[in-house]
Design an enzyme around this catalytic site. Structure first.
Site, PDB file in Angstrom:
ATOM      1  N   GLU A 179      17.086 -18.109  -6.675  1.00 17.70           N
ATOM      2  CA  GLU A 179      16.753 -16.892  -7.389  1.00 17.70           C
ATOM      3  C   GLU A 179      16.041 -16.846  -8.492  1.00 17.70           C
ATOM      4  O   GLU A 179      15.084 -16.197  -8.819  1.00 17.70           O
ATOM      5  CB  GLU A 179      17.965 -16.013  -6.901  1.00 17.70           C
TER       6      GLU A 179
ATOM      7  N   ARG B   5       3.977  -0.400  -4.714  1.00 16.91           N
ATOM      8  CA  ARG B   5       3.562  -0.835  -3.382  1.00 16.91           C
ATOM      9  C   ARG B   5       2.187  -1.582  -3.287  1.00 16.91           C
ATOM     10  O   ARG B   5       1.941  -2.185  -2.500  1.00 16.91           O
ATOM     11  CB  ARG B   5       3.639   0.358  -2.614  1.00 16.91           C
TER      12      ARG B   5
ATOM     13  N   CYS C 265       0.928  -1.259   0.018  1.00 16.21           N
ATOM     14  CA  CYS C 265      -0.098   0.045  -0.105  1.00 16.21           C
ATOM     15  C   CYS C 265       0.931   1.320   0.014  1.00 16.21           C
ATOM     16  O   CYS C 265       2.014   1.404   0.606  1.00 16.21           O
ATOM     17  CB  CYS C 265      -1.110   0.174   1.068  1.00 16.21           C
TER      18      CYS C 265
ATOM     19  N   ASN D 102      -1.982   2.284   5.635  1.00 20.24           N
ATOM     20  CA  ASN D 102      -0.783   1.062   5.220  1.00 20.24           C
ATOM     21  C   ASN D 102      -0.593   0.169   6.476  1.00 20.24           C
ATOM     22  O   ASN D 102      -0.169   0.961   7.460  1.00 20.24           O
ATOM     23  CB  ASN D 102       0.154   1.724   4.526  1.00 20.24           C
ATOM     24  N   GLY D 103      -1.000  -0.856   6.410  1.00 21.41           N
ATOM     25  CA  GLY D 103      -0.654  -1.863   7.854  1.00 21.41           C
ATOM     26  C   GLY D 103      -1.729  -2.645   8.069  1.00 21.41           C
ATOM     27  O   GLY D 103      -2.600  -2.885   7.048  1.00 21.41           O
TER      28      GLY D 103
ATOM     29  N   LYS E 206      12.447 -15.602  -9.628  1.00 22.36           N
ATOM     30  CA  LYS E 206      12.287 -14.619 -10.685  1.00 22.36           C
ATOM     31  C   LYS E 206      11.277 -15.239 -11.545  1.00 22.36           C
ATOM     32  O   LYS E 206      10.190 -14.436 -11.991  1.00 22.36           O
ATOM     33  CB  LYS E 206      13.474 -14.179 -11.317  1.00 22.36           C
TER      34      LYS E 206
ATOM     35  N   GLU F  96       7.729 -15.330  -9.988  1.00 22.52           N
ATOM     36  CA  GLU F  96       6.899 -14.211  -9.693  1.00 22.52           C
ATOM     37  C   GLU F  96       6.408 -13.337 -10.931  1.00 22.52           C
ATOM     38  O   GLU F  96       5.595 -12.566 -10.654  1.00 22.52           O
ATOM     39  CB  GLU F  96       7.758 -13.383  -8.629  1.00 22.52           C
TER      40      GLU F  96
ATOM     41  N   TRP G 144      -2.928  -2.547  -1.699  1.00 23.07           N
ATOM     42  CA  TRP G 144      -2.507  -4.102  -1.922  1.00 23.07           C
ATOM     43  C   TRP G 144      -3.328  -4.536  -1.018  1.00 23.07           C
ATOM     44  O   TRP G 144      -3.398  -4.738   0.277  1.00 23.07           O
ATOM     45  CB  TRP G 144      -1.035  -4.450  -1.685  1.00 23.07           C
TER      46      TRP G 144
ATOM     47  N   HIS H  55      17.415 -36.862  -5.009  1.00 25.26           N
ATOM     48  CA  HIS H  55      16.618 -37.313  -3.692  1.00 25.26           C
ATOM     49  C   HIS H  55      15.064 -36.962  -3.855  1.00 25.26           C
ATOM     50  O   HIS H  55      14.483 -36.627  -2.594  1.00 25.26           O
ATOM     51  CB  HIS H  55      17.508 -36.547  -2.290  1.00 25.26           C
TER      52      HIS H  55
ATOM     53  N   LYS I  88       5.928  -4.421  -3.616  1.00 23.55           N
ATOM     54  CA  LYS I  88       7.153  -4.099  -3.541  1.00 23.55           C
ATOM     55  C   LYS I  88       7.913  -4.238  -2.184  1.00 23.55           C
ATOM     56  O   LYS I  88       8.809  -5.046  -1.904  1.00 23.55           O
ATOM     57  CB  LYS I  88       7.705  -2.740  -4.181  1.00 23.55           C
TER      58      LYS I  88
HETATM   59  O1  M6R Z   1      12.806  -4.987   0.855  1.00 21.17           O
HETATM   60  P1  M6R Z   1      13.061  -6.289   0.925  1.00 21.17           P
HETATM   61  O2  M6R Z   1      14.605  -6.586   0.618  1.00 21.17           O
HETATM   62  O3  M6R Z   1      13.492  -6.412   2.559  1.00 21.17           O
HETATM   63  O4  M6R Z   1      12.306  -7.251   0.502  1.00 21.17           O
HETATM   64  C1  M6R Z   1      12.335  -8.752   0.549  1.00 21.17           C
HETATM   65  C2  M6R Z   1      11.391  -9.430  -0.324  1.00 21.17           C
HETATM   66  O5  M6R Z   1      10.134  -9.415  -0.146  1.00 21.17           O
HETATM   67  C3  M6R Z   1      11.998  -9.144  -1.704  1.00 21.17           C
HETATM   68  O6  M6R Z   1      13.146  -9.563  -2.157  1.00 21.17           O
HETATM   69  C4  M6R Z   1      11.043 -10.209  -2.765  1.00 21.17           C
HETATM   70  O7  M6R Z   1      11.184 -11.490  -2.716  1.00 21.17           O
HETATM   71  C5  M6R Z   1      11.133  -9.896  -4.263  1.00 21.17           C
HETATM   72  N1  M6R Z   1       9.813  -9.526  -4.820  1.00 21.17           N
HETATM   73  C6  M6R Z   1      11.976 -10.776  -4.908  1.00 21.17           C
HETATM   74  O8  M6R Z   1      12.039 -10.329  -6.225  1.00 21.17           O
END
Ligand code: M6R
Length: 613
Positions: A486, A27, A2, A100-101, A490, A493, A74, A509, A608
């Site tokens: 990672e 956000r 948010c 926000n929260g 990517k 997501e 969000w 395994h 984000k």
């Molecule tokens: O702001 P932060 O680095 O603490 O965020 C951590 C994760 O939320 C962030 O890395 C998330 O996994 C990304 N969407 C990955 O691309």
């Protein structure tokens, strides 16, 4: 999670608020809304969907007022629709609030307020706040008093902006556990409030950061800060170093691609002034005050979430191999609830976070602080909660990262982990020669990253070839096992392809059972100490007829015998290889998302900065 923004000053608020929302859209993009003080009323316009949907609605109903608040959502409580969109108003439509929260006791508060006759319109937790303020703002009671009483009743997290007809030329903000920043206009005749400095950059760089349980009062006369007990608080004015260019897309179709292409510069910025190759040292000013304490540290725990946690996992390999400090990496969301055993005399906790506002990472950090452990931050956002609450730290200086999928921040986090390994290693047994070798190789990375970026078109055609598969398995070993995770993160997501990341040795395994010609494998097979093992794993994959895309070291022609497709990366030290190897996976995921018709900057269901648990 948010975005909130507020404005008061001589301009038409609507334009400033929409501009701020566009910059905060990363956000959350489930709905958006504004409330503006217009012709003596609180006029509210909201729309489910993107900020553009709100802008379209406003173009049919422009608002002329000069103060207002706005929100991009969000969704947590209640589905994304017009009614659940913020701002929320009280029964009398004289108070508007954006939040926000999460208000954890919203159920109990709502029941109490309904018994007192309040009529709720939405399913959100946030709406209780505005009714609670209304409940207390009766008779002659000043609005401010009603506000703090309401906030004292709230359990949970909030960053809010609120306006009321009772004090029409004022905007209030308050926070607890959610980010909030106040912008001071250059001529001090306008003021801004937002959940993120990106919303303010076009107007000012001078900001103050309220602390938890502080309230700010913005009027055209200035900004006052006070505690929930209404005690005035002195705040220092800080300056944001990010530039406007950094938060604009420029010639790139998406922020994600722009941020991927910024990575040579990102490494330069992360290490600027920090490498003394001649003496084999990393010079980390942010650790100066705790340097002696760090000498006595015998165990490290890295806490983080998502990509930041995977950067921490690469750091674990570096810190154990080069600084010889036993290191554990933990998901912050697990660490904070599992009663970790920490020894404040010998241990330190490192919180890694791009935003510095991730709720779980903050929770883990506070858990460590309560136990008296030295806490360090590896953070991008200066002024963020984690940056302020850690004892010391190293900023990654990646600049604003707007795309939801982390790319350049991840790269900068890993780079800073390498600096930490040199810094702590040199405090211990690392030789000057070894330190110098790592420093020189770090300095060579930007040019090597550039060589990978030159392959963008080729990686696009490979991504287009693989984009129709519904699953993928990413494999890597040792330093590149987290790279496999990672890469998979990517792809899932932003391209919504089911992808698993595995340490390649684990494949036999379990996951190997999944493999057949419809299940491709992305393998990190660059020349390092585990290369031969990796080759064997690829043979095992081929025997199951799974298509293979391999990352290989430049010049390794043999890899074409093993893999269907090969992307070449330059040679570097094994410990630094994740910094190069992750880039083809970032580019691959980006193009796969585009090929599948998705917006990589705004993946569904994600935001984000995850400021709720
Ligand atoms: O702001 P932060 O680095 O603490 O965020 C951590 C994760 O939320 C962030 O890395 C998330 O996994 C990304 N969407 C990955 O691309």
């Amino acid at each position: 999670m948010c975005g909130i923004v507020g404005y008061i000053g001589p301009r038409r608020a609507e334009g400033v608020l929409l501009d701020g929302l566009r910059r905060l859209e990363y956000r959350g993009y489930d709905s958006a809304g504004v409330a503006v003080l217009d012709s003596g009323d609180v006029a509210v316009v909201k729309a489910a969907g993107r900020v553009q949907d709100l802008a379209d609605r406003l173009s049919r109903r422009p608002l002329k007022g000069k103060s207002g608040i706005a929100h991009t959502r969000w969704a947590t409580h209640g589905e994304p629709n017009d009614v659940n969109a913020h701002p929320h108003v009280d029964c009398g439509s004289s108070i508007a609030l954006v939040h926000n929260g999460i208000i954890e006791n919203h159920g109990a508060l709502r029941r109490r307020l309904e018994e007192h006759g309040h009529a709720f319109r939405s399913e959100t937790d946030s709406e209780v706040l505005v009714h609670l303020i209304e409940e207390y703002a009766t008779g002659d009671r000043p609005f401010e008093e009603a506000l703090v009483r309401a906030l004292k009743d709230a359990v949970g997290t909030f960053g809010i902006a609120v306006m009321s007809l009772k004090e029409p030329e004022v905007i209030y903000g308050a926070k607890r556990g959610s980010p909030l920043v106040v912008g001071l206009g250059n001529r001090r005749d306008e003021f801004f409030i937002a959940s993120d400095p990106a919303a303010l950059l076009a107007y000012t760089r001078e900001v103050i950061y309220p602390d938890d349980d502080e309230v700010v009062r913005l009027s055209v006369e200035g900004v006052e800060t006070f505690s929930l007990d209404r005690v005035p608080q002195e705040k220092s004015v800080e300056s944001i170093s990010w530039s406007l260019d950094e938060i604009e897309r420029g010639r790139f179709p998406h922020f994600m691609l722009k941020e991927i292409f910024e990575q040579p510069e990102v490494v330069v910025n992360a290490v600027r002034g920090r490498l003394d190759a001649e003496n084999g040292m990393a010079v980390l000013g942010g650790l100066r005050d705790v340097e002696e304490r760090l000498r006595g540290v015998e165990r490290l725990t890295v806490v983080a979430c998502g990509s930041a946690c995977l950067a921490g996992a690469i750091g674990e390999y570096m810190l154990e191999e080069y600084a010889e400090i036993p290191t554990e990496v933990e998901l912050a969301s697990e660490f904070r609830y599992r009663k970790p055993v920490l020894d404040p005399r010998r241990e330190a906790v490192i919180a890694v976070s791009q935003s510095g506002e991730t709720a779980d990472t903050i929770g883990a950090l506070r858990e460590a602080r309560e136990k008296g452990v030295l806490t360090l931050g590896v953070v991008n956002a200066v002024g963020s909660t984690i940056a302020r609450e850690t004892d010391a730290g190293v900023f990654i200086h990646a600049g604003p990262e707007i795309a939801v999928a982390s790319t350049k921040a991840f790269l900068a986090q890993v780079t800073v982990m390498a600096l930490l390994a040199v810094f702590l290693g040199r405090q211990r047994r690392m030789s000057r020669v070894m330190g110098g070798r790592i420093c020189r190789e770090i300095l060579a990375l930007p040019e090597k990253i550039g060589r990978i970026l030159e392959q963008n078109d080729r990686i696009r055609s490979v991504a287009e070839k693989y984009a129709h598969y519904s699953s993928a398995l990413y494999l890597g070993r040792k330093y590149n096992a987290p790279v496999a995770l990672e890469g998979a993160l990517k792809l899932k997501e932003i391209a919504y392809i089911h992808a698993e990341g595995y340490a390649a040795g684990e494949m036999k395994h379990g996951p190997i059972a999944l493999l057949d010609s419809s299940f491709p494998v992305m393998a990190v097979a660059t020349r390092d100490s585990v290369f031969e093992k990796m080759k064997s794993n690829i043979e095992e994959v081929r025997a199951r007829r799974a298509p293979v895309l391999a990352l290989a070291t430049e010049g390794d022609e043999e890899m074409y015998r093993l893999a269907d497709d090969v992307i070449y990366v330059p040679k570097t030290l094994e410990m630094l290889s994740p910094i190069l190897n992750v880039i083809p996976f970032q580019i691959f995921a980006y193009h796969a998302a585009v090929a599948r018709g998705f917006d990589p900057d705004k993946p569904r269901n994600l935001a984000k900065s995850v400021t709720v648990e």
